[in-house]
Design a protein around this motif. Sequence first.
Motif, PDB file in Angstrom:
ATOM      1  N   GLU A 204       0.850  -1.185   0.000  1.00  0.00           N
ATOM      2  CA  GLU A 204       0.000   0.000   0.000  1.00  0.00           C
ATOM      3  C   GLU A 204       0.884   1.232   0.000  1.00  0.00           C
ATOM      4  OE1 GLU A 204      -2.402  -0.385   3.471  1.00  0.00           O
ATOM      5  OE2 GLU A 204      -3.770  -1.861   2.586  1.00  0.00           O
ATOM      6  N   GLY A 205       0.801   1.997  -1.081  1.00  0.00           N
ATOM      7  CA  GLY A 205       1.588   3.221  -1.154  1.00  0.00           C
ATOM      8  C   GLY A 205       3.074   3.001  -1.013  1.00  0.00           C
ATOM      9  N   GLY A 206       3.570   1.901  -1.565  1.00  0.00           N
ATOM     10  CA  GLY A 206       4.992   1.621  -1.507  1.00  0.00           C
ATOM     11  C   GLY A 206       5.453   0.955  -0.236  1.00  0.00           C
ATOM     12  N   THR A 207       4.519   0.655   0.679  1.00  0.00           N
ATOM     13  CA  THR A 207       4.844  -0.024   1.938  1.00  0.00           C
ATOM     14  C   THR A 207       4.203  -1.411   1.944  1.00  0.00           C
ATOM     15  OG1 THR A 207       4.962   2.056   3.151  1.00  0.00           O
ATOM     16  CG2 THR A 207       4.627   0.050   4.442  1.00  0.00           C
ATOM     17  N   ILE A 208       4.936  -2.399   2.416  1.00  0.00           N
ATOM     18  CA  ILE A 208       4.428  -3.768   2.458  1.00  0.00           C
ATOM     19  C   ILE A 208       3.482  -3.903   3.652  1.00  0.00           C
ATOM     20  CG2 ILE A 208       5.043  -6.200   2.757  1.00  0.00           C
ATOM     21  CD1 ILE A 208       7.695  -5.555   1.333  1.00  0.00           C
ATOM     22  N   ALA A 209       2.214  -4.226   3.347  1.00  0.00           N
ATOM     23  CA  ALA A 209       1.202  -4.378   4.397  1.00  0.00           C
ATOM     24  C   ALA A 209       1.103  -5.827   4.864  1.00  0.00           C
ATOM     25  CB  ALA A 209      -0.157  -3.892   3.893  1.00  0.00           C
ATOM     26  N   GLU A 210       1.226  -6.763   3.948  1.00  0.00           N
ATOM     27  CA  GLU A 210       1.159  -8.187   4.282  1.00  0.00           C
ATOM     28  C   GLU A 210       2.054  -8.957   3.313  1.00  0.00           C
ATOM     29  OE1 GLU A 210      -2.902  -9.919   5.349  1.00  0.00           O
ATOM     30  OE2 GLU A 210      -3.477  -8.135   4.206  1.00  0.00           O
ATOM     31  N   ALA A 211       2.542 -10.102   3.771  1.00  0.00           N
ATOM     32  CA  ALA A 211       3.354 -10.959   2.912  1.00  0.00           C
ATOM     33  C   ALA A 211       3.243 -12.402   3.386  1.00  0.00           C
ATOM     34  CB  ALA A 211       4.818 -10.518   2.918  1.00  0.00           C
ATOM     35  N   ARG A 224       6.629 -22.220   5.632  1.00  0.00           N
ATOM     36  CA  ARG A 224       6.416 -20.782   5.614  1.00  0.00           C
ATOM     37  C   ARG A 224       7.653 -20.106   6.195  1.00  0.00           C
ATOM     38  NH1 ARG A 224       1.094 -19.090   6.777  1.00  0.00           N
ATOM     39  NH2 ARG A 224       1.918 -16.997   7.155  1.00  0.00           N
ATOM     40  N   ALA A 225       8.143 -19.087   5.538  1.00  0.00           N
ATOM     41  CA  ALA A 225       9.243 -18.281   6.072  1.00  0.00           C
ATOM     42  C   ALA A 225       8.640 -17.172   6.927  1.00  0.00           C
ATOM     43  CB  ALA A 225      10.080 -17.711   4.932  1.00  0.00           C
ATOM     44  N   ARG A 226       8.166 -17.546   8.107  1.00  0.00           N
ATOM     45  CA  ARG A 226       7.409 -16.617   8.940  1.00  0.00           C
ATOM     46  C   ARG A 226       8.263 -15.453   9.444  1.00  0.00           C
ATOM     47  NH1 ARG A 226       2.408 -18.716  10.024  1.00  0.00           N
ATOM     48  NH2 ARG A 226       2.146 -20.950   9.641  1.00  0.00           N
ATOM     49  N   ALA A 227       9.532 -15.697   9.692  1.00  0.00           N
ATOM     50  CA  ALA A 227      10.395 -14.605  10.151  1.00  0.00           C
ATOM     51  C   ALA A 227      10.510 -13.526   9.081  1.00  0.00           C
ATOM     52  CB  ALA A 227      11.772 -15.144  10.520  1.00  0.00           C
ATOM     53  N   VAL A 228      10.570 -13.942   7.829  1.00  0.00           N
ATOM     54  CA  VAL A 228      10.625 -12.988   6.720  1.00  0.00           C
ATOM     55  C   VAL A 228       9.309 -12.225   6.633  1.00  0.00           C
ATOM     56  CG1 VAL A 228      10.818 -12.732   4.216  1.00  0.00           C
ATOM     57  CG2 VAL A 228      12.285 -14.359   5.424  1.00  0.00           C
ATOM     58  N   GLU A 229       8.204 -12.954   6.724  1.00  0.00           N
ATOM     59  CA  GLU A 229       6.894 -12.315   6.625  1.00  0.00           C
ATOM     60  C   GLU A 229       6.729 -11.230   7.680  1.00  0.00           C
ATOM     61  OE1 GLU A 229       4.739 -16.449   5.093  1.00  0.00           O
ATOM     62  OE2 GLU A 229       4.261 -15.612   7.052  1.00  0.00           O
ATOM     63  N   GLU A 230       7.123 -11.542   8.918  1.00  0.00           N
ATOM     64  CA  GLU A 230       6.995 -10.576  10.008  1.00  0.00           C
ATOM     65  C   GLU A 230       7.925  -9.381   9.795  1.00  0.00           C
ATOM     66  OE1 GLU A 230       7.843 -12.851  13.459  1.00  0.00           O
ATOM     67  OE2 GLU A 230       6.028 -14.088  13.308  1.00  0.00           O
ATOM     68  N   ALA A 231       9.123  -9.660   9.299  1.00  0.00           N
ATOM     69  CA  ALA A 231      10.093  -8.580   9.098  1.00  0.00           C
ATOM     70  C   ALA A 231       9.693  -7.643   7.958  1.00  0.00           C
ATOM     71  CB  ALA A 231      11.478  -9.170   8.824  1.00  0.00           C
ATOM     72  N   LEU A 232       8.885  -8.135   7.011  1.00  0.00           N
ATOM     73  CA  LEU A 232       8.498  -7.321   5.862  1.00  0.00           C
ATOM     74  C   LEU A 232       7.376  -6.335   6.169  1.00  0.00           C
ATOM     75  CD1 LEU A 232       8.539 -10.005   3.017  1.00  0.00           C
ATOM     76  CD2 LEU A 232      10.043  -8.014   3.178  1.00  0.00           C
ATOM     77  N   VAL A 233       6.517  -6.684   7.097  1.00  0.00           N
ATOM     78  CA  VAL A 233       5.334  -5.855   7.359  1.00  0.00           C
ATOM     79  C   VAL A 233       5.750  -4.466   7.838  1.00  0.00           C
ATOM     80  CG1 VAL A 233       3.264  -5.594   8.777  1.00  0.00           C
ATOM     81  CG2 VAL A 233       3.872  -7.836   7.843  1.00  0.00           C
ATOM     82  N   GLY A 234       5.215  -3.456   7.157  1.00  0.00           N
ATOM     83  CA  GLY A 234       5.509  -2.073   7.514  1.00  0.00           C
ATOM     84  C   GLY A 234       6.765  -1.520   6.886  1.00  0.00           C
ATOM     85  N   GLN A 235       7.474  -2.343   6.135  1.00  0.00           N
ATOM     86  CA  GLN A 235       8.714  -1.903   5.505  1.00  0.00           C
ATOM     87  C   GLN A 235       8.454  -1.392   4.084  1.00  0.00           C
ATOM     88  OE1 GLN A 235      11.747  -1.809   7.127  1.00  0.00           O
ATOM     89  NE2 GLN A 235      10.421  -2.342   8.862  1.00  0.00           N
ATOM     90  N   PRO A 236       9.279  -0.473   3.614  1.00  0.00           N
ATOM     91  CA  PRO A 236       9.127  -0.030   2.223  1.00  0.00           C
ATOM     92  C   PRO A 236       9.520  -1.150   1.263  1.00  0.00           C
ATOM     93  CG  PRO A 236      11.122   0.888   3.191  1.00  0.00           C
ATOM     94  CD  PRO A 236      10.382   0.222   4.308  1.00  0.00           C
ATOM     95  N   ALA A 237       8.875  -1.180   0.116  1.00  0.00           N
ATOM     96  CA  ALA A 237       9.169  -2.207  -0.883  1.00  0.00           C
ATOM     97  C   ALA A 237      10.404  -1.804  -1.679  1.00  0.00           C
ATOM     98  CB  ALA A 237       7.964  -2.410  -1.809  1.00  0.00           C
ATOM     99  N   THR A 238      11.526  -1.736  -0.973  1.00  0.00           N
ATOM    100  CA  THR A 238      12.785  -1.341  -1.585  1.00  0.00           C
ATOM    101  C   THR A 238      13.782  -2.488  -1.506  1.00  0.00           C
ATOM    102  OG1 THR A 238      13.668  -0.471   0.500  1.00  0.00           O
ATOM    103  CG2 THR A 238      12.417   1.058  -0.900  1.00  0.00           C
ATOM    104  N   GLU A 239      14.796  -2.409  -2.327  1.00  0.00           N
ATOM    105  CA  GLU A 239      15.834  -3.441  -2.371  1.00  0.00           C
ATOM    106  C   GLU A 239      16.470  -3.633  -1.001  1.00  0.00           C
ATOM    107  OE1 GLU A 239      18.681  -6.162  -4.023  1.00  0.00           O
ATOM    108  OE2 GLU A 239      17.142  -5.130  -5.209  1.00  0.00           O
ATOM    109  N   ALA A 281       7.207  -9.723  -6.463  1.00  0.00           N
ATOM    110  CA  ALA A 281       5.811  -9.755  -6.038  1.00  0.00           C
ATOM    111  C   ALA A 281       5.328  -8.359  -5.631  1.00  0.00           C
ATOM    112  CB  ALA A 281       5.631 -10.722  -4.877  1.00  0.00           C
ATOM    113  N   ALA A 282       6.227  -7.583  -5.047  1.00  0.00           N
ATOM    114  CA  ALA A 282       5.878  -6.221  -4.611  1.00  0.00           C
ATOM    115  C   ALA A 282       5.910  -5.216  -5.755  1.00  0.00           C
ATOM    116  CB  ALA A 282       6.801  -5.782  -3.496  1.00  0.00           C
ATOM    117  N   GLY A 283       6.369  -5.665  -6.922  1.00  0.00           N
ATOM    118  CA  GLY A 283       6.460  -4.771  -8.071  1.00  0.00           C
ATOM    119  C   GLY A 283       7.580  -3.787  -7.978  1.00  0.00           C
ATOM    120  N   ALA A 284       8.589  -4.114  -7.178  1.00  0.00           N
ATOM    121  CA  ALA A 284       9.719  -3.196  -6.986  1.00  0.00           C
ATOM    122  C   ALA A 284      10.789  -3.418  -8.043  1.00  0.00           C
ATOM    123  CB  ALA A 284      10.308  -3.406  -5.605  1.00  0.00           C
TER     124      ALA A 284
END
Length: 284
Positions: A204-211, A224-239, A281-284
């Motif tokens: 949403e607006g360049g920020t990862i809301a869910e993964a 499931r790579a749950r640690a990755v999923e948790e770490a992505l939430v709220g982060q910008p979809a940047t490299e 997937a994030a379109g980055a």
Amino acid sequence: MIPAQFDYLAPTTVEEAVAALAEHGDEAKVLAGGQSLLPVLRMRLNAPEVVIDLRRITALRGIREDGDDLVVGAMTPHSVVASDPLMARHAALVPAAIEHLADAQVRHRGTFGGALAHADPAGDLGAPVLALGATFVAVGPTGRRTIPADDFFVDLFETALAEDEILTEVRIPRRTGWGAHYEKFVRVAHQWPIVAVAATVRAEGGTIAEARVGLTNMGSTPLRARAVEEALVGQPATEEAVRRAAERAADGANPPSDLNGDADYRRHLATVLTRRAVLSAAGA
């Protein structure tokens, strides 16, 4: 080699198949597309007294919409799933994975449900159904029940299906606004993945809301790579942000060591492929 002698049953309804399985119990094996079972029988690694062939049960084939879900019949061939317009529109991650699955002959004979019920941790479909949040539907003597994908894979070649149950369909939620991508690393085209990653991301607006991120060949089951999923939430979809989260891809995993690569090599691959899959997937 020639398989050991067995009796052959070909029911035409789910009810007939369930009754046959209940009657013969652990003496029976269920045959779907046969791409995994037939080699096992020919090598006599398993010698069932009865083989129950599901191919004549037309109700187990096809893809349809049901509310917010796509419903894939367990006996639907991979090639049909891969070319279906509903799948392309609402669950493109699955056709993307099937594109890399074995060869054309296997994709035409093998079935979607059969491959998942076989539960090979190196199979191409386990990680995508985890990333998509699919639900499995099983039918047994006591009726119908649903099993979330997170609970379906129990151990090496073992699922939550009871011995007297048959997988009838897989329900995949249509996720509006989500991107998805499948990354697979092999040394030879269309072989089993050394490691593969399936990712779905809602930004949403360049920020990862869910993964949701699924891993292939990083343990005795798809993970499931749950640690990755948790770490992505709220982060910008940047490299940079995705790279930091992807460093946790192997957390909790127990990858095998074999001729294709040792466990540390697979852990490294998981981080690299997760970064690529999530960014795409994030379109980055």
